[in-house]
Design an enzyme around this catalytic site. Structure first.
Site, mmCIF file in Angstrom:
data_model
loop_
_atom_site.group_PDB
_atom_site.id
_atom_site.type_symbol
_atom_site.label_atom_id
_atom_site.label_comp_id
_atom_site.label_asym_id
_atom_site.label_seq_id
_atom_site.Cartn_x
_atom_site.Cartn_y
_atom_site.Cartn_z
ATOM 1 N N ASP A 98 0.849 -1.178 0.000
ATOM 2 C CA ASP A 98 0.000 0.000 0.000
ATOM 3 C C ASP A 98 0.896 1.243 0.000
ATOM 4 O OD1 ASP A 98 -3.175 -0.537 1.407
ATOM 5 O OD2 ASP A 98 -2.602 1.233 0.248
ATOM 6 N N ASP A 199 -3.012 4.498 -2.416
ATOM 7 C CA ASP A 199 -4.089 4.939 -1.538
ATOM 8 C C ASP A 199 -4.567 6.353 -1.865
ATOM 9 O OD1 ASP A 199 -5.512 4.559 1.141
ATOM 10 O OD2 ASP A 199 -4.474 6.466 1.435
ATOM 11 N N GLU A 250 -6.429 3.788 -6.094
ATOM 12 C CA GLU A 250 -7.753 3.927 -5.489
ATOM 13 C C GLU A 250 -8.276 5.280 -5.929
ATOM 14 O OE1 GLU A 250 -8.018 4.948 -1.406
ATOM 15 O OE2 GLU A 250 -9.794 3.739 -1.092
ATOM 16 N N HIS A 314 -11.126 -3.522 3.020
ATOM 17 C CA HIS A 314 -11.080 -3.150 4.439
ATOM 18 C C HIS A 314 -11.881 -1.888 4.734
ATOM 19 C CE1 HIS A 314 -8.219 -0.655 2.408
ATOM 20 N NE2 HIS A 314 -8.141 0.111 3.472
ATOM 21 N N ASP A 315 -12.349 -1.216 3.659
ATOM 22 C CA ASP A 315 -13.156 0.004 3.846
ATOM 23 C C ASP A 315 -14.630 -0.232 3.599
ATOM 24 O OD1 ASP A 315 -10.754 2.211 2.204
ATOM 25 O OD2 ASP A 315 -10.930 1.591 4.300
HETATM 26 O O1 TEU Z 1 -9.518 5.229 1.605
HETATM 27 C C1 TEU Z 1 -9.827 6.407 0.868
HETATM 28 C C2 TEU Z 1 -11.232 6.795 1.204
HETATM 29 O O2 TEU Z 1 -11.633 6.715 2.310
HETATM 30 C C3 TEU Z 1 -12.147 7.209 0.141
HETATM 31 O O3 TEU Z 1 -11.533 6.978 -1.110
HETATM 32 C C4 TEU Z 1 -13.409 6.317 0.245
HETATM 33 O O4 TEU Z 1 -12.994 5.019 0.591
HETATM 34 C C5 TEU Z 1 -14.064 6.248 -1.095
HETATM 35 O O5 TEU Z 1 -14.514 7.514 -1.376
HETATM 36 C C6 TEU Z 1 -15.201 5.225 -1.078
HETATM 37 O O6 TEU Z 1 -16.321 5.733 -0.426
HETATM 38 C C7 TEU Z 1 -8.122 5.038 1.794
HETATM 39 C C8 TEU Z 1 -7.915 3.788 2.628
HETATM 40 O O7 TEU Z 1 -8.424 2.656 1.931
HETATM 41 C C9 TEU Z 1 -8.616 3.980 3.957
HETATM 42 O O8 TEU Z 1 -8.542 2.791 4.759
HETATM 43 C C10 TEU Z 1 -7.955 5.139 4.678
HETATM 44 O O9 TEU Z 1 -8.670 5.406 5.877
HETATM 45 C C11 TEU Z 1 -7.942 6.402 3.800
HETATM 46 O O10 TEU Z 1 -7.556 6.161 2.445
HETATM 47 C C12 TEU Z 1 -6.934 7.386 4.344
HETATM 48 O O11 TEU Z 1 -5.637 6.901 4.072
#
Ligand code: TEU
Length: 544
Positions: A98, A199, A250, A314-315
């Site tokens: 990541d 990320d 992402e 994980h989100d």
């Molecule tokens: O997630 C990014 C994030 O929170 C947004 O892109 C959201 O997930 C998206 O709009 C979907 O609704 C990344 C990581 O995966 C997350 O675990 C972290 O908390 C965040 O970045 C901050 O690093």
């Protein structure tokens, strides 16, 4: 279309802190990942995506990095990480890490220096603005807080954070920041890793001039701003293009047309992206919208760029709970969703535990939830006058903790995850849903995932086949064809709790075989005029 290893790969996401704990502190660790590599290998996957394990105060479960060059003590040591990488490669798999470069931890030395004085050389490593009439510089909110600005007394100014207060955004307009990041990326690539999951990568460029947002709650102004492609092209030129790696960005809230700017094979930026239309545009499962989104992304990318397919990580809460039926049809719907993700165009991602149909969790109180996002949101909504009970009810279904409960290995205490006190409660259904039980059952979700993954190794049509939606009028049935050279597959999916019939288009009525079905006792008939599908039934027919 260019054939590459990462297009043909299946990726398995390891959220290591919930994967396997070997030292009894209740938190998973890298030694635990090493000890479970044979399990991952036997799934048949090719790539492991490891969530952040860099040194971090852990405000956001590792997404607040304090030192990019060392490993978080909870996870292990740098030497152990090197051993993990060697063990992954020894098994013929690849490891992507990541990359969290939109922000750092507020304990990172760069930020400590930056906040110390307005004249510090690292001041502009971050985004500082003076107060506007005693208030924050603009009305933006962050993903995790009502305001994206935090006042810092030392220098009487505000700093910008897209996420938590403890996650100040790096100033990507500063060439020294970019140089430091590229140097760090080369360090990890020169260790031998096989790529990055980038990320929140679409957030690197901020809206020009930081103007007030028309609707501060519609947070899309934070993402996909002009200038992002300048940064990604430079990152590619400086670092990425020099390695044979997978880069998956992402990229929340981008459309297919915008997505192509990130992953177009002629763009020299990233290889593929996770888009979030499914999660963001569909607060509840809507098969029609899902089909439309798939169609748009196929038309937008196919032959020009590459898509990634996932339904949870994980989100995002467990897919079988959000998009399937985790009660009466948990096994069937887990297999159905897997069939869809693995037969749609793009690289499929498996989030740990989905391969045994793990479900969302039901914690009775906010105390059991550990995720800063859900706890901040709960505080924010209650502070606005929401009733604690109702706020929790609203947040519970999509809380990120749903996917962060410990991996369920067996029916022993704490699901075999830890001998200690788990950092987050194990889902009580572990006695029924666990790896050991699925390994012993040839009709398990796990067995089905292995079959699906094997199919990808044997049939290029799954990777390179053209896609055509052949659904009929029933909104709950998703049927599509994949065609590659003289091979054609028909995939038919019933996303409902009822029996439904699908009238087969005449060009697909004479399949040669039923390649895979998620109901064990499924008979093969030819010709096929109408297919009677049971609840959450999935079938793959092959036409040689
Ligand atoms: O997630 C990014 C994030 O929170 C947004 O892109 C959201 O997930 C998206 O709009 C979907 O609704 C990344 C990581 O995966 C997350 O675990 C972290 O908390 C965040 O970045 C901050 O690093």
């Amino acid at each position: 279309m260019k054939r590459t290893w990462w297009k043909e790969a299946v990726v398995y996401q390891v959220y290591w802190r919930s994967f396997y704990d070997t030292d009894g502190d209740g938190i998973g660790d890298l030694q635990g990942v090493i000890e479970k590599l044979d399990y991952i290998k036997e799934l048949g996957v090719d790539v492991i995506w490891l969530n952040p394990c860099y040194d971090s105060p852990d405000v956001d479960n590792g997404y607040d990095i304090r030192d990019y060059y060392s490993i978080m003590e909870k996870a292990g040591t740098f030497a152990l990480w090197q051993q993990l990488l060697a063990e992954v490669h020894k098994r013929g798999m690849k490891l992507i890490m990541d990359l969290v470069v939109n922000h750092t931890s507020d304990e990172h030395s760069w930020f400590v220096e930056s906040r110390s004085s307005k004249s510090n050389p690292k001041r502009d490593y971050y985004i500082w603005k003076d107060a506007k009439a005693g208030a924050p510089p603009n009305n933006w909110r962050s993903y995790f807080t009502p305001s994206a600005w935090e006042y810092d007394e030392t220098t009487d100014a505000y700093y910008f954070h897209s996420f938590a207060v403890e996650q100040p955004d790096l100033n990507w307009e500063n060439p020294n920041v970019r140089k430091e990041i590229y140097q760090m990326m080369r360090f990890w690539l020169d260790q031998g890793i096989d790529g990055f999951r980038l990320d929140a990568i679409a957030l690197l460029a901020k809206p020009n001039g930081f103007p007030d947002a028309e609707n501060p709650d519609d947070i899309r102004y934070l993402t996909n701003n002009p200038g992002i492609h300048k940064f990604l092209r430079e990152m590619n030129e400086e670092v990425l293009c020099h390695y044979d790696i997978l880069t998956v960005g992402e990229a929340a809230f981008v459309t297919p047309k915008e997505g192509l700017l990130y992953v177009g094979e002629d763009r020299d930026e990233l290889h593929t992206i996770f888009h979030f239309e499914i999660c963001d545009e569909m607060p509840k499962w809507d098969m029609l919208r899902f089909k439309e989104i798939q169609q748009r992304w196929y038309q937008g990318l196919w032959g020009k760029g590459w898509n990634s397919q996932f339904l949870n990580n994980h989100d995002h809460t467990r897919q079988v709970s959000r998009y399937g039926n985790d009660r009466e049809y948990r096994i069937e719907s887990a297999k159905l969703l897997a069939t869809m993700i693995h037969t749609l165009p793009g690289t499929p991602y498996i989030y740990q535990g989905e391969e045994i149909g793990m479900t969302a969790v039901y914690f009775p109180s906010i105390e059991e939830y550990k995720d800063i996002a859900v706890k901040n949101k709960y505080t924010e909504e209650v502070a606005k006058g929401g009733s604690p009970k109702e706020v929790l009810e609203t947040l519970r279904p999509l809380a990120r903790d749903n996917s962060r409960t410990p991996m369920q290995w067996d029916d022993s205490g704490n699901a075999g995850f830890t001998k200690g006190e788990p950092w987050i409660q194990v889902n009580p259904n572990y006695t029924e849903i666990n790896v050991e039980k699925d390994l012993a059952d040839s009709n398990s979700v796990l067995a089905f995932y292995k079959q699906l993954i094997q199919l990808r190794k044997q049939h290029p049509v799954m990777v390179y086949g053209e896609y055509q939606d052949v659904s009929d009028g029933d909104l709950h049935i998703y049927a599509y064809a994949r065609t590659w050279e003289d091979v054609c597959w028909l995939i038919v999916l019933n996303h409902s709790d009822c029996d439904r019939s699908f009238s087969v288009p005449k060009e697909y009525r004479n399949p040669d075989k039923l390649l895979l079905a998620n109901y064990p006792e499924t008979s093969f008939a030819n010709p096929l005029d109408t297919i009677l599908l049971r609840p959450h039934e999935a079938r793959i027919y092959a036409f040689q």
